[in-house]
Design an enzyme around this catalytic site. Structure first.
Site, PDB file in Angstrom:
ATOM      1  N   HIS A   8       1.915  31.671  53.049  1.00  0.00           N
ATOM      2  CA  HIS A   8       1.411  31.085  54.291  1.00  0.00           C
ATOM      3  C   HIS A   8       0.101  30.383  54.004  1.00  0.00           C
ATOM      4  CE1 HIS A   8       0.228  30.667  58.500  1.00  0.00           C
ATOM      5  NE2 HIS A   8       1.507  30.782  58.734  1.00  0.00           N
ATOM      6  N   ASP A  19       9.050  34.805  59.008  1.00  0.00           N
ATOM      7  CA  ASP A  19      10.445  34.397  58.873  1.00  0.00           C
ATOM      8  C   ASP A  19      11.244  35.293  57.942  1.00  0.00           C
ATOM      9  OD1 ASP A  19      10.409  32.240  60.613  1.00  0.00           O
ATOM     10  OD2 ASP A  19       9.405  30.988  59.139  1.00  0.00           O
TER      11      ASP A  19
END
Ligand code: CMC
Length: 431
Positions: free
Chosen positions: A307, A365
């Protein structure tokens, strides 16, 4: 906002000062709006690695601590104590609803759940095998052609109606995209159900039998919505803001956000993650894929890992892992092949030097695809679920922008590296 600190820049022997702006939490920012005028130079920050594109009161992320706050409230507490519509109310209005406001908001949203009947015909223009995100881009954009009675965006009431319409209609639009793809009849919303149960009814119900939503699964999906509701200035939100900065129609701006979200580096990662787990297939092959992810000459990445902001852990991923275990437990799928594979992949990656050094952790996710699959949602619909929830964040950010007295149309500059100025040669002289 205090501006006592300054940053000094020295260019070509000339010294210029810029105020430092201080926020509630997080990094302070150097206000360089006058840089061009003072120095004749611009900054270069492709990918926005060090640039704050706006001031915002909505969401805060501390990437080192793994903290996510909506309007100041930690995501863990919101996921535990509130439902998605309360979170939507919070994002939209800045405060959580009291009991009366909660009921009123639910009632208002229910009044907007149906789509204009002509919009149902719009679906038949798509191929049945179209990706549902392609359908979403088209249908959400088309809302701008159907709901233009409240389009004076200087009027708070008009803005509120458009926001409520988006929150209410997105579940209907997503469920219809699914039904169209499956060849089943569209299901009308049921206003005796709450927001998320109604969505499950529109997805999984048929006119032949009454659908009874399982409360554990409804709650799980509701938490998924909450976890995806906003995430400050990510790519799709910035897209919505940039599109909206020209004064464009908000439904069209949300459609632009959906287009951006679709990419595998962003919201498309949940779909890509599940495809990756299917491809790996077995715990015995995890090592092989970890090796590929580390190979500079291989474009393969571990989907659901990494991320831009979270460098310790993604708090949404932690909560999603818990939801995943609950859903699989409820459905008796604790020994689910993909879940076991995901657990093993996570364990190995978290111990691997490459992932540790680069601070690559599972993101939201990673587990959301497994939960959604267990809920009966097909892989191609995963990003639509993300879009449904994120619409609340997008439209809140849109409203914050257009009501900001300092708001200007977004207009980045560039470093031009193309051909130097030259004259157009006659046709016969061209190489
Ligand atoms: N697998 C293997 N290596 C990775 C991964 C990964 N998933 N993610 C980053 N890296 C490496 C990358 O190759 C780079 O290595 P090097 O420094 O040697 O060039 C380094 O880690 C830094 O990565 P980056 O791509 O420069 O970081 P970024 O901040 O630009 O990208 C990201 C962040 C999320 C796009 C990226 O980590 C990624 O592509 N992850 C996989 C896709 C994914 O799961 N996306 C969902 C993000 S969360 C939900 C959302 O925002 O929608």
């Amino acid at each position: 906002m205090s501006t006592e600190r300054t940053a000094t820049l020295s260019v070509d022997g000339k010294t210029v000062e810029f105020p430092v702006m201080v926020g509630t939490h997080g990094q302070d920012v150097i206000d360089i709006r006058t840089l061009g005028g003072k120095t004749g130079l611009f900054t270069y920050d492709s990918g926005f690695l060090s640039t704050a594109s706006c001031k915002s009161k909505i969401t805060f992320i501390d990437g080192d601590k793994g903290e996510l706050l909506y309007r100041g409230y930690p995501i863990e507490q919101l996921a535990d104590k509130c439902n998605f519509l309360e979170v939507a109310y919070l994002l939209k209005n800045g405060e959580l609803p009291n009991a009366e406001q909660k009921v009123n908001f639910e009632t208002t949203i229910k009044q907007h759940t149906m789509l204009h009947d002509q919009m149902t015909k719009f679906y038949s223009g798509f191929r049945r095998d179209a990706h549902p995100m392609a359908v979403m881009v088209g249908v959400v954009g088309a809302l701008s052609a159907f709901y233009h009675d409240a389009m004076d965006f200087s009027d708070a009431e008009h803005r509120s109606i458009s926001i409520n319409r988006l929150i209410a209609k997105l579940p209907t639009i997503v469920a219809m995209a699914y039904k169209y793809n499956k060849g089943e009849p569209f299901m009308y919303p049921r206003n005796d159900l709450d927001y998320t149960a109604n969505f499950m009814h529109m997805m999984f119900g048929t006119p032949c039998e009454r659908y009874e939503p399982n409360p554990v699964l409804v709650r799980a999906l509701d938490v998924i919505f909450t976890l995806h509701a906003d995430h400050e200035q990510n790519a799709s939100t910035s897209t919505v803001r940039l599109a909206g900065s020209s004064g464009a129609n908000p439904f069209a701006c949300i459609s632009a956000g959906i287009a951006c979200l679709w990419g595998p580096a962003h919201g498309g990662a949940n779909e890509a993650c599940l495809q990756m787990l299917e491809e790996i297939g077995d715990v015995s092959r995890v090592g092989e894929y970890i090796k590929r992810a580390k190979d500079k000459n291989d474009s393969f990445k571990l989907m659901g890992f990494g991320h831009r902001v979270y460098k310790n852990f993604d708090p949404r991923a932690k909560l999603m892992g818990t939801v995943c275990a609950e859903v699989l437990g409820e459905l008796g799928l604790e020994n689910d092949r993909l879940f076991k594979l995901a657990k093993e992949l996570e364990k190995i990656a978290l111990e691997d030097e490459y992932f540790v050094e680069k601070k690559l952790y599972p993101n939201v996710d990673f587990y959301s695809g497994i939960v959604q699959k267990a809920l009966g949602i097909p892989t191609s619909m995963f990003t639509c679920i993300f879009a449904l929830a994120r619409t609340v964040g997008w439209i809140t950010q849109w409203e914050e922008m257009i009501t900001d007295p300092e708001y200007k149309i977004g207009r980045p500059r560039q470093l031009y590296i193309g051909a130097a100025r030259r004259d157009v040669p006659e046709l016969a002289q061209r190489q």
